[in-house]
Motif scaffolding. Sequence first.
Motif, PDB file in Angstrom:
ATOM      1  N   ARG A  32       0.832  -1.215   0.000  1.00 25.40           N
ATOM      2  CA  ARG A  32       0.000   0.000   0.000  1.00 25.40           C
ATOM      3  C   ARG A  32       0.857   1.251   0.000  1.00 25.40           C
ATOM      4  NH1 ARG A  32      -2.845  -3.031   4.015  1.00 25.40           N
ATOM      5  NH2 ARG A  32      -4.758  -3.945   3.146  1.00 25.40           N
ATOM      6  N   THR A  33       2.040   1.182   0.612  1.00 23.95           N
ATOM      7  CA  THR A  33       2.893   2.361   0.738  1.00 23.95           C
ATOM      8  C   THR A  33       3.687   2.642  -0.533  1.00 23.95           C
ATOM      9  OG1 THR A  33       3.117   1.991   3.109  1.00 23.95           O
ATOM     10  CG2 THR A  33       4.775   3.387   2.074  1.00 23.95           C
ATOM     11  N   LEU A  34       4.300   1.602  -1.086  1.00 27.26           N
ATOM     12  CA  LEU A  34       5.230   1.796  -2.197  1.00 27.26           C
ATOM     13  C   LEU A  34       4.576   1.651  -3.568  1.00 27.26           C
ATOM     14  CD1 LEU A  34       8.369  -0.047  -0.780  1.00 27.26           C
ATOM     15  CD2 LEU A  34       7.843   2.392  -0.747  1.00 27.26           C
ATOM     16  N   GLY A  35       3.295   1.285  -3.614  1.00 28.34           N
ATOM     17  CA  GLY A  35       2.602   1.247  -4.887  1.00 28.34           C
ATOM     18  C   GLY A  35       2.635  -0.109  -5.555  1.00 28.34           C
ATOM     19  N   LYS A  36       2.351  -0.113  -6.855  1.00 30.31           N
ATOM     20  CA  LYS A  36       2.175  -1.345  -7.615  1.00 30.31           C
ATOM     21  C   LYS A  36       3.519  -2.040  -7.829  1.00 30.31           C
ATOM     22  CE  LYS A  36      -0.705  -2.872 -11.478  1.00 30.31           C
ATOM     23  NZ  LYS A  36      -1.539  -2.402 -12.605  1.00 30.31           N
ATOM     24  N   PRO A  37       3.684  -3.248  -7.294  1.00 23.07           N
ATOM     25  CA  PRO A  37       4.985  -3.921  -7.400  1.00 23.07           C
ATOM     26  C   PRO A  37       5.169  -4.615  -8.738  1.00 23.07           C
ATOM     27  CG  PRO A  37       3.460  -5.320  -6.239  1.00 23.07           C
ATOM     28  CD  PRO A  37       2.710  -4.042  -6.549  1.00 23.07           C
ATOM     29  N   THR A  38       6.407  -4.914  -9.046  1.00 16.47           N
ATOM     30  CA  THR A  38       6.729  -5.742 -10.208  1.00 16.47           C
ATOM     31  C   THR A  38       6.649  -7.218  -9.844  1.00 16.47           C
ATOM     32  OG1 THR A  38       8.246  -4.013 -10.945  1.00 16.47           O
ATOM     33  CG2 THR A  38       8.461  -6.160 -11.995  1.00 16.47           C
ATOM     34  N   VAL A  39       7.152  -7.581  -8.649  1.00 17.54           N
ATOM     35  CA  VAL A  39       7.117  -8.965  -8.175  1.00 17.54           C
ATOM     36  C   VAL A  39       6.854  -8.980  -6.677  1.00 17.54           C
ATOM     37  CG1 VAL A  39       8.642  -9.914  -9.962  1.00 17.54           C
ATOM     38  CG2 VAL A  39       9.638  -8.981  -7.871  1.00 17.54           C
ATOM     39  N   VAL A  40       6.187 -10.039  -6.228  1.00 16.91           N
ATOM     40  CA  VAL A  40       5.964 -10.287  -4.800  1.00 16.91           C
ATOM     41  C   VAL A  40       6.128 -11.776  -4.558  1.00 16.91           C
ATOM     42  CG1 VAL A  40       4.354 -10.144  -2.866  1.00 16.91           C
ATOM     43  CG2 VAL A  40       4.311  -8.373  -4.618  1.00 16.91           C
ATOM     44  N   TRP A  41       6.776 -12.121  -3.450  1.00 19.14           N
ATOM     45  CA  TRP A  41       6.934 -13.522  -3.066  1.00 19.14           C
ATOM     46  C   TRP A  41       6.836 -13.633  -1.559  1.00 19.14           C
ATOM     47  CZ3 TRP A  41       6.979 -18.184  -5.256  1.00 19.14           C
ATOM     48  CH2 TRP A  41       7.410 -19.274  -4.474  1.00 19.14           C
ATOM     49  N   ALA A  42       6.040 -14.596  -1.089  1.00 18.23           N
ATOM     50  CA  ALA A  42       5.932 -14.848   0.348  1.00 18.23           C
ATOM     51  C   ALA A  42       5.718 -16.342   0.547  1.00 18.23           C
ATOM     52  CB  ALA A  42       4.773 -14.063   0.952  1.00 18.23           C
ATOM     53  N   GLY A  43       6.747 -17.027   1.045  1.00 20.19           N
ATOM     54  CA  GLY A  43       6.657 -18.466   1.270  1.00 20.19           C
ATOM     55  C   GLY A  43       6.688 -18.790   2.742  1.00 20.19           C
ATOM     56  N   PRO A  44       6.092 -19.916   3.154  1.00 20.45           N
ATOM     57  CA  PRO A  44       6.153 -20.322   4.558  1.00 20.45           C
ATOM     58  C   PRO A  44       7.593 -20.519   5.006  1.00 20.45           C
ATOM     59  CG  PRO A  44       5.334 -22.104   3.159  1.00 20.45           C
ATOM     60  CD  PRO A  44       5.387 -20.880   2.311  1.00 20.45           C
TER      61      PRO A  44
END
Length: 446
Positions: A32-44
């Motif tokens: 929300r702060t930095l805007g529209k991302p190019t990539v996002v990854w979140a793994g357990p």
Amino acid sequence: MDSREGVARADSATLVSRTVRVPDASLSGLLRTLGKPTVVWAGPSEPSVAGYGAAVQVTADGPDRFAAVRERASEVFESADRPADAPAAARPRFVGGFAFHDGHAGTGPWDGFPTAAFVLPHVQVVTTSEGTWLTVNAHGANASEATVAETITSVRERFDPDERPVGRPPGVVETARTTSRAEWREQVAAATERIRAGELEKVVLAQALDVTLADAFSLPDALQRLGDAYPSCFRFALRPADGATFFGASPERLVTREDADVRTGALAATVGRGETPDADRRLAADLRSSAKYRHEHEVVAERIREQLADVATAVETGERRVRALETVQHLFTPIAASSDAHVLDLVEALHPTPAVGGLPPDAALRVIRETETFDRGWYAAPVGWFDAAGDGTFAVALRSALADGTRVRPFAGAGIVADSDPDAEWEEVQLKYRPILDVFERGERE
């Protein structure tokens, strides 16, 4: 076409990378702060990564796409100027993915998604349980510590994470199918006939929905809802060009490599969740005891062991168990091995697993191309990240969708074998749509 066509080459270029600590932030707060991302990854049990812009973008086409990405990324990493004491979690990473088929066209809803695309973010923010780090990467003949420092200062000045609660779901206005129920019955009947004729043993057929939302898609809200509902899944969002975002929450790890330790597993055979604890337990017991489900699962596990044989040693299979998610339950067998190969070599060896393609692989891929009425694009393909050491994690892009404004296209599939019932497989596919549809549909009290 050459696999590296369209990739800027700068043999004298240097990768300059610097990292600083920033205030702690959640993934949704960052987005929300930095805007529209190019990539996002979140793994357990992994850091969450949000990347903006591209210090380097690597694209590739054709059957040698895995090697082409690895070779170009290695050239970039070999030129790296990065302090030795920089935090390991904040190291530069290429994040991206591949199309399911090596002949992917990248047209229609998949415009801007080539056969392979990876980004080394210009601005990379990593969050862990121990803190949040900002890494800025610059690459090229003019890259310098001074230009990197300027970007770090600029980002830090506006780094005030927006941690407001997740917003109201946008609501679904209309849903259209790419495959009708009658067409699905015909497809499954044709596939089972080819299986009984000995052409193949199994094929995974997919469908897609075209969903129109009442309000525009919000990636921070979508990923937050998926994280709340599926904390053990791999969440991702990829936008290799301006336009649609491919996102999801995959339950299936394709492979992880960390210091030669390799982790993968077989996730195959599916039933729903029960409405009561007793019903849930009965469904899980059926999953364990059914000869059909056990066979479907063991075929996948055996094939994964075979696929690893050329790129890994000491392959070990763990105990089979039921893995329960919010809407479905699967049989799961963990598999471990050892390998000095780059994680992309492991990805190439394992894709597609029988859980998303079929057996034999070539015959199954041929049937998929001839049968499906839409372009599956990057659905069910490898998505993930890798670093300079060849370590990384890739998931299979399941429970996923393309989103652009108020338009969303979720994907789901089912494994077809000789005795598959079209109506039962149809219901399984509808269950697999739920993780994405639940992100957008409003409840009765909303």
